[in-house]
Write an enzyme that holds these catalytic residues in place. Structure first.
Site: not given
Ligand code: 2RA
Length: 327
Positions: A128, A235
């Protein structure tokens, strides 16, 4: 051609998002099948205007359903167990796990960047935080070249699935009850995925290795620090980039503004910058706090924010699938 579409891991956070986006984008199919673990098998779920039985993920069930296309939200061990078998049956599979991402014969695809890399019938979708970062970096890479990247992530608990979300909801200080090794509420954890021998985490190395593979450029120097933050969805990534060619800030802004899948939100005079609160549920990657890094020649600082289970996972897999399923 008959399209028998499977959603594997259909009941988890990413599987739920896949179902939502398949509906929103009206992705065409003849039959759809939802697979999950034994715990969910036999339960029903509502999709579009019908109820569906959730099927147990077994090789027999996959074969019997005659799956031609699959979106996989399975974790890596299950992906390794089931996806090669499904690929052998001839299905086109887009996998969200890290199981095959770095395999030489498996393309790692972000449609805004390298949709033309798609070949074969098993395609991997990146991590991600990598996806949103490379979408934001693409216009800079194309216009000025990239020498070095420093990533620092601020990652929402949805990236850990339902367990992470529940930790934050409970706001628990008793670590005997937590999924994370420390409380996440009122805290920051500089720790995502397992630690490696050199002190980096797997999450940090995914950003390094996947960025190079997607840009097909092993020369880019990259380092990363990944941090879990007490935010439910979306994020943020701080990106410090050193370009090969000099640039003006007007050229940078123009490059971001013309980029596919990028929205610029950058008006600091009015406190405008991307934030998780505003990006959850959106398809695009939001870029802001764009400023020159005065500490090096050709240095640029900015942040990008995106819905991590949407563009960072479910949507990216569906955009890849759409290359095979035209409306
Ligand atoms: C996280 N990258 O945010 C991972 C999820 N794919 O933990």
């Amino acid at each position: 051609m008959m399209i028998n579409l499977a959603v594997l891991g259909a009941t988890g956070l990413v599987g739920q998002k896949m179902r939502k986006i398949l509906r929103e984008r009206n992705v065409p199919f003849d039959h759809i099948f939802f697979f999950a673990s034994k715990n969910s098998a036999g339960k029903k779920l509502y999709f579009k205007d019908a109820w569906y039985n959730i099927l147990e993920l077994t090789k027999d069930n996959l074969k019997q359903c005659g799956i031609t296309h699959a979106l996989s939200a399975l974790d890596s061990p299950l992906a390794k167990e089931f996806l090669p078998y499904l690929a052998e049956l001839g299905a086109i599979i887009v996998d969200n796990s890290s199981a095959f991402r770095m395999d030489d014969d498996v393309p790692l695809v972000v449609p805004e960047i390298n949709l033309d890399a798609v070949e074969g019938n098993l395609i991997a979708s990146p991590n991600c935080s990598t996806i949103q970062s490379v979408v934001a970096l693409k216009p800079i890479y194309d216009a000025f070249g990239i020498k070095r990247i420093i990533y620092t992530t601020y990652q929402a608990v949805a990236g850990s699935g339902i367990n992470g979300v529940e930790d934050l909801v409970r706001g628990d200080y008793n670590i005997a009850n937590t999924f994370y090794p420390h409380p996440i509420a009122h805290n920051l954890l500089p720790h995502i995925d397992d630690f490696l021998d050199d002190g980096y985490t797997k999450e940090e190395m995914k950003m390094v290795n996947e960025t190079r593979k997607i840009f097909n450029d092993q020369e880019i120097a990259i380092t990363a620090t990944a941090v879990r933050v007490p935010v439910f969805e979306s994020h943020m990534v701080s990106i410090v980039v050193e370009t090969k060619e000099p640039f003006t800030m007007d050229q940078v802004l123009e490059a971001f503004q013309g980029a596919q899948g990028v929205i610029v939100e950058d008006d600091v005079a009015h406190n405008v910058y991307p934030m998780p609160l505003n990006t959850a549920g959106k398809d695009e990657v939001f870029v802001g706090r764009i400023r020159r890094d005065h500490s090096v020649a050709n240095g640029l600082n900015f942040i990008c924010v995106a819905d991590n289970t949407r563009k960072g996972a479910a949507l990216n897999t569906i955009q890849i699938l759409e290359k095979f399923i035209t409306k």
